[in-house]
Design a protein around this motif. Structure first.
Motif, PDB file in Angstrom:
ATOM      1  N   LEU A 139       0.891  -1.138  -0.039  1.00  0.00           N
ATOM      2  CA  LEU A 139      -0.147  -0.005  -0.088  1.00  0.00           C
ATOM      3  C   LEU A 139       0.766   1.339   0.022  1.00  0.00           C
ATOM      4  N   TYR A 140       0.669   2.115  -0.767  1.00  0.00           N
ATOM      5  CA  TYR A 140       1.164   3.319  -1.035  1.00  0.00           C
ATOM      6  C   TYR A 140       0.141   4.396  -1.023  1.00  0.00           C
ATOM      7  N   LEU A 141       0.385   5.401  -0.328  1.00  0.00           N
ATOM      8  CA  LEU A 141      -0.537   6.696   0.077  1.00  0.00           C
ATOM      9  C   LEU A 141       0.019   7.956  -0.724  1.00  0.00           C
ATOM     10  N   LEU A 142      -0.876   8.569  -1.189  1.00  0.00           N
ATOM     11  CA  LEU A 142      -0.412  10.020  -1.880  1.00  0.00           C
ATOM     12  C   LEU A 142      -0.278  11.038  -0.988  1.00  0.00           C
ATOM     13  N   ASP A 143       0.939  11.688  -1.019  1.00  0.00           N
ATOM     14  CA  ASP A 143       1.532  12.793  -0.250  1.00  0.00           C
ATOM     15  C   ASP A 143       1.367  14.087  -1.357  1.00  0.00           C
ATOM     16  N   ARG A 144       0.369  14.797  -1.165  1.00  0.00           N
ATOM     17  CA  ARG A 144       0.011  15.912  -2.114  1.00  0.00           C
ATOM     18  C   ARG A 144       1.126  16.915  -1.892  1.00  0.00           C
ATOM     19  N   GLU A 145       1.438  17.453  -0.851  1.00  0.00           N
ATOM     20  CA  GLU A 145       2.489  18.265  -0.192  1.00  0.00           C
ATOM     21  C   GLU A 145       3.766  17.994  -0.845  1.00  0.00           C
TER      22      GLU A 145
END
Length: 267
Positions: A198-204
């Motif tokens: 699982l990879y999560l998006l880091d928008r910053e």
């Protein structure tokens, strides 16, 4: 006439029960049909798009898994049989062969074809035998449709149960991290995967941040040290941008699945 009705009733009573698998139903029906019309071999073809796939065969008493594909030419005798425009199709060379269709109960869907053979005789199947084979094939088709519907309902119920279990696990977790790990372990177990990551998006940071991985043994490991820039050519970044698969993804597309996570249309 009386014998045919008795045969049909016996066939009906043997098939009118719950079969756990489609194959179990087909094997039972093939053995009954072989005895009813004195066939040495019965091939079970299942319909798929514009072709027939030979999946199983009963050769005398031996039940075999098969792998043969027959492409249906437009307006050919076999295509007309599948479409329900013929009741049966027979031949006597090199031995007696009879094809009968498997169609849905209302006749709107082609399910497949049965091929009956007498390997040591050119004596064609009689009119009475063709009629009996057609009636038994129709009975089998009805049960095949019900078995498929039942299997689909069981799969749906299993998915709902898995989702309920995963939701309960997540709700009972004290930390989000623990809930995510347990859900990923549940997905691996439910779909019999070797591993899931699982990879999560880091928008910053405009990057994908590794979160956790889980394997079939129930082990979980942190991926917090991994970071994938969205502007790069990494396959995960390509998925997030909506780009097409790269050569590596195409090569392993039957073994590895990449699924973007979206919430209200946003990744």
């Amino acid at each position: 006439m009386k014998n045919r009705l008795e045969t049909l009733y016996r066939f009906h009573t043997r098939l009118n029960r719950v079969f756990q698998t489609e194959e179990a139903l087909l094997e039972t029906a093939a053995r009954l049909l072989a005895r009813a019309v004195r066939a040495d071999r019965i091939g079970v073809f299942l319909a798929a798009d514009s072709e027939l796939q030979l999946r199983y065969a009963l050769h005398r008493e031996l039940w075999l898994e098969m792998d043969e594909v027959v492409h249906l030419a437009e307006a050919s005798p076999l295509a007309r049989l599948v479409e329900g425009k013929r009741a049966s199709l027979g031949a006597v060379s090199p031995h007696a062969v009879l094809y009968v269709p498997l169609r849905s109960e209302d006749g709107s869907e082609a399910l497949g074809v049965l091929r009956l053979e007498r390997l040591s005789s050119r004596r064609p199947f009689s009119a009475a035998e063709r009629l009996t084979a057609g009636l038994l094939a129709a009975e089998l088709a009805q049960n095949l449709g019900r078995t498929r519907s039942g299997s689909a309902r069981r799969r749906q119920l299993k998915r709902l149960e898995a989702l309920t279990d995963l939701a309960a696990v997540f709700a009972s977790s004290l930390r989000v991290e623990d809930g995510v790990k347990l859900i990923l372990q549940g997905i691996v177990r439910h779909f019999s995967l070797d591993r899931a990551r699982l990879y999560l998006l880091d928008r910053e940071r405009a990057a994908l941040r590794g979160e956790v991985s889980a394997d079939l043994r129930g082990r979980a490991a942190s991926l917090r040290g991994e970071e994938i820039p969205l502007k790069g050519d990494h396959r995960f970044a390509r998925i997030m941008r909506g780009d097409g698969p790269d050569p590596l993804m195409k090569r392993y597309e039957e073994r590895v699945v990449y699924l973007p996570l979206s919430l209200q249309g946003n990744n």
